[in-house]
Design an enzyme around this catalytic site. Structure first.
Site, mmCIF file in Angstrom:
data_model
loop_
_atom_site.group_PDB
_atom_site.id
_atom_site.type_symbol
_atom_site.label_atom_id
_atom_site.label_comp_id
_atom_site.label_asym_id
_atom_site.label_seq_id
_atom_site.Cartn_x
_atom_site.Cartn_y
_atom_site.Cartn_z
ATOM 1 N N SER A 1 -26.437 -6.687 -25.096
ATOM 2 C CA SER A 1 -26.133 -5.609 -25.731
ATOM 3 C C SER A 1 -25.346 -6.292 -26.394
ATOM 4 C CB SER A 1 -24.861 -4.510 -24.412
ATOM 5 O OG SER A 1 -23.650 -5.773 -24.753
ATOM 6 N N LYS B 1 -11.763 -9.957 -16.628
ATOM 7 C CA LYS B 1 -12.037 -10.404 -17.827
ATOM 8 C C LYS B 1 -11.668 -11.608 -18.120
ATOM 9 C CE LYS B 1 -14.358 -7.493 -20.840
ATOM 10 N NZ LYS B 1 -16.124 -7.230 -21.499
ATOM 11 N N SER C 1 -23.386 -11.416 -23.068
ATOM 12 C CA SER C 1 -23.431 -12.938 -23.631
ATOM 13 C C SER C 1 -23.187 -13.830 -22.611
ATOM 14 C CB SER C 1 -22.598 -12.960 -24.411
ATOM 15 O OG SER C 1 -22.988 -11.512 -25.826
ATOM 16 N N VAL D 1 -19.467 -8.862 -24.572
ATOM 17 C CA VAL D 1 -18.906 -10.628 -23.787
ATOM 18 C C VAL D 1 -19.579 -10.462 -22.686
ATOM 19 C CG1 VAL D 1 -16.711 -11.563 -23.119
ATOM 20 C CG2 VAL D 1 -17.061 -10.286 -24.709
ATOM 21 N N ASP D 2 -20.171 -9.763 -21.534
ATOM 22 C CA ASP D 2 -20.181 -10.260 -20.008
ATOM 23 C C ASP D 2 -21.277 -10.310 -20.151
ATOM 24 O OD1 ASP D 2 -17.709 -9.101 -19.562
ATOM 25 O OD2 ASP D 2 -18.116 -6.608 -18.956
ATOM 26 N N GLY E 1 1.079 -0.697 -0.619
ATOM 27 C CA GLY E 1 0.287 0.228 -0.193
ATOM 28 C C GLY E 1 0.746 1.330 0.162
ATOM 29 N N CYS F 1 4.989 -5.991 1.420
ATOM 30 C CA CYS F 1 4.994 -4.995 1.140
ATOM 31 C C CYS F 1 5.115 -4.435 2.452
ATOM 32 C CB CYS F 1 5.642 -4.271 -0.244
ATOM 33 S SG CYS F 1 5.965 -3.076 0.032
ATOM 34 N N TYR F 2 3.817 -3.433 2.226
ATOM 35 C CA TYR F 2 2.737 -2.818 3.708
ATOM 36 C C TYR F 2 2.524 -2.984 4.282
ATOM 37 C CZ TYR F 2 -0.074 0.713 5.997
ATOM 38 O OH TYR F 2 -0.352 1.169 7.113
ATOM 39 N N GLU G 1 4.213 -11.673 -6.503
ATOM 40 C CA GLU G 1 3.177 -11.251 -7.228
ATOM 41 C C GLU G 1 3.492 -11.023 -8.910
ATOM 42 O OE1 GLU G 1 3.455 -9.781 -5.019
ATOM 43 O OE2 GLU G 1 2.740 -7.770 -5.281
ATOM 44 N N HIS H 1 7.707 -8.489 -3.790
ATOM 45 C CA HIS H 1 6.713 -8.344 -4.044
ATOM 46 C C HIS H 1 6.954 -9.814 -4.734
ATOM 47 C CE1 HIS H 1 4.662 -4.430 -3.612
ATOM 48 N NE2 HIS H 1 5.727 -4.232 -3.434
#
Ligand code: XMP
Length: 509
Positions: free
Chosen positions: A218, A365, A224, A221-222, A48, A75-76, A166, A164
């Site tokens: 619409s 996504k 559908s 993608v989402d 953070g 980290c933080y 990640e 980190h």
């Protein structure tokens, strides 16, 4: 995952999901009930931007330690752990940012697979550091500039890293996260797409029973993927409404109808509202006003269609995905159920007393795309470039007319077709044409033409917050330009947009 505001928070959550283990991001001040209800097998504390050397900065809630599950501070997260256990944190004058090598001082389950005395390349990004270990903690790794680079509790499964794990710059970071997830938290790799789909179907069935669900489809993608999932769960009790606002890409309404009605056999209502939208937009040229009119008209029409249905709709499904949730609510603890405003539904009308169904609410996504592909949606559709909710409404500068829409649809279709042909479509992140109502002179055959301008835009970006214009080959651009001017009467000139974001936005309005 408890979020202390790091730019890497989402990345940590994704890394854990990539190990087929479910992870969810919660703000550091989340309620005790929420944490308990999730029954976590482990907790990761993110980095953070703040400093634990200052008062009134975030701290780890006591409940985390009462749970008795393993904890990993990054980290933080490490610094506040150290401070809360009685250690000391100091601010350095110089921020350490970049590659570093840590030396493993002592064997630890977190570094299982590495021998002590060996070193690992890591990525550091911090100003503060732990300067004195808390009494109950043991040093496990150090660097020249951060003597306390990793530590663990002497009795409890509490670990902390200054670097980190990640980010890909930490080459063996995944091994460290795997050790924490599997060896320390004893998680099973069960977060698999097929299990997830089945789990979501079961949840929808349980929530909805044999009642009806309304969905604004619409074609993106989402919404559908949401439709396909609901179709599997409740079949014909799902009613999809697709509103053709006259601002869609060429053939889009037909394509959506073919796919969802004819091929997938969904209960789909296609509403041709082109005329209403054009009427409401007549004489309007201000971009924000156009956006508002498009949003409001959509709600009116959607509302109207819902009222016409003979069955009562008890639920409203939405394709909200995880980044929408994170963007729209500063803090999940406030549980701001903000309705996604741009894509599917512009806002829930007050008199529509429907409960929300949002089966993709915790997915990223790429996970949604993967789910869509397993549910049988075509890849071309799942991997299509993003398209704004107000559609061509923000790509026709100034006032909108049906004629301009047709010209722009055709120009855009030529550009996209050529990008696909040349294998360039997936090398850019978003590509489209914009309509500029600027008259310029051209010569076609023996005739002078005084017509409008089409701008071509193609950008490369990772997050759509910043973007660079794509360096498309000149020959390719020449070919696209020729086709547009030759095939479309309403165009006398084509220009290529070479502005990056910032300062230019991706869309023209
Ligand atoms: P800008 O133009 O802000 O766009 O650089 C960034 C991304 O967002 C999309 N965009 C929109 N999407 N409603 C949407 O649903 C909107 O009003 C809107 N405006 C921009 C844009 O296409 C790009 O992907």
């Amino acid at each position: 995952m408890l979020d202390f505001g790091s730019q890497y928070t989402q990345l940590i959550a994704r890394r854990i999901r990539e190990l087929n283990v479910f992870s969810v991001i919660l703000p550091w001040d989340v309620s005790t009930e929420k944490i308990k209800s999730l029954n976590p097998k482990g907790v990761i504390l993110s980095g953070g931007p703040e400093s634990v050397t200052e008062s009134n900065t975030p701290r780890i809630p006591e409940i985390i330690f009462e749970l008795g599950v393993p904890v990993l501070g990054i980290c933080y997260g490490m610094q506040t752990l150290a401070e809360q256990f009685g250690g000391q944190v100091s601010s350095s004058k110089n921020k350490e940012f970049g590659h570093a090598q840590i030396l493993l001082e002592k064997s630890s389950m977190l570094f299982d697979g590495f021998s002590s005395g060996s070193s690992i390349d890591v990525w550091m990004s911090h100003g503060d550091h732990v300067s004195t270990l808390p009494d109950e903690f043991i040093l496990i790794a150090s660097t020249a500039s951060a003597p306390i680079a990793a530590m663990e509790h002497a009795q409890k499964p509490i670990y902390a890293l200054q670097f980190h794990p990640e980010v890909t710059h930490t080459k063996q970071g995944n091994t460290v996260l795997e050790n924490f997830t599997f060896k320390i938290c004893q998680c099973a790799a069960q977060w698999k797409m097929e299990n997830l789909i089945q789990q979501r179907i079961d949840e929808i069935k349980e929530k909805v029973g044999d009642q009806k669900v309304l969905l604004g489809l619409s074609g993106g993608v989402d919404s559908s993927v949401t439709a396909m999932l609901l179709d599997q769960a409740i079949g014909k009790n799902l009613i999809c409404v697709f509103v053709d606002n006259g601002l869609l890409r060429k053939n889009e309404a037909e394509d959506v109808e073919n796919l969802f009605k004819d091929k997938m056999d969904l209960n789909l209502l296609v509403v041709d509202a082109k005329k209403v939208f054009y009427r409401h937009l007549k004489g309007v040229s201000d971009p924000e006003q156009k956006r508002k009119i498009i949003g409001r008209t959509f709600i009116d029409i959607f509302d109207n269609e819902a009222a016409k249905l003979k069955d009562e709709m008890n639920f409203l499904a939405q394709g909200t995905i995880y980044p929408d949730v994170i963007e729209s609510s500063e803090s999940e603890s406030k549980e701001a159920r903000v309705i996604k405003s741009h894509h599917n539904v512009g806002g829930l009308p007050d008199d529509m007393k429907m409960e929300l169904v949002e089966p993709l609410r915790d997915l990223f996504k790429d996970e949604v795309r993967k789910m869509g592909s397993e549910l049988g949606l075509p890849l071309e559709m799942l991997n299509r470039h993003p398209f704004p909710g107000p559609g061509l409404g923000v790509r026709i500068l100034g006032e909108i007319s049906q004629e301009k829409v047709l010209t722009l649809q055709n120009a855009d279709a030529i550009f996209i077709e050529e990008l696909i042909q040349a294998d360039l479509y997936h090398q850019v992140s978003q590509a489209f044409c914009a309509y500029l109502p600027v008259k310029s002179v051209g010569v076609v055959g023996d005739e002078r033409r005084y017509a409008d301008v089409i701008a071509i835009r193609a950008v490369e970006t990772v997050d759509f917050m910043t973007a660079t214009w794509a360096r498309l080959p000149y020959d390719f651009l020449a070919h696209v330009s020729n086709r547009i001017v030759n095939e479309l009467e309403g165009v006398s000139r084509v220009v290529y947009d070479i502005s990056s974001k910032p300062p230019a936005t991706i869309e023209w309005e």
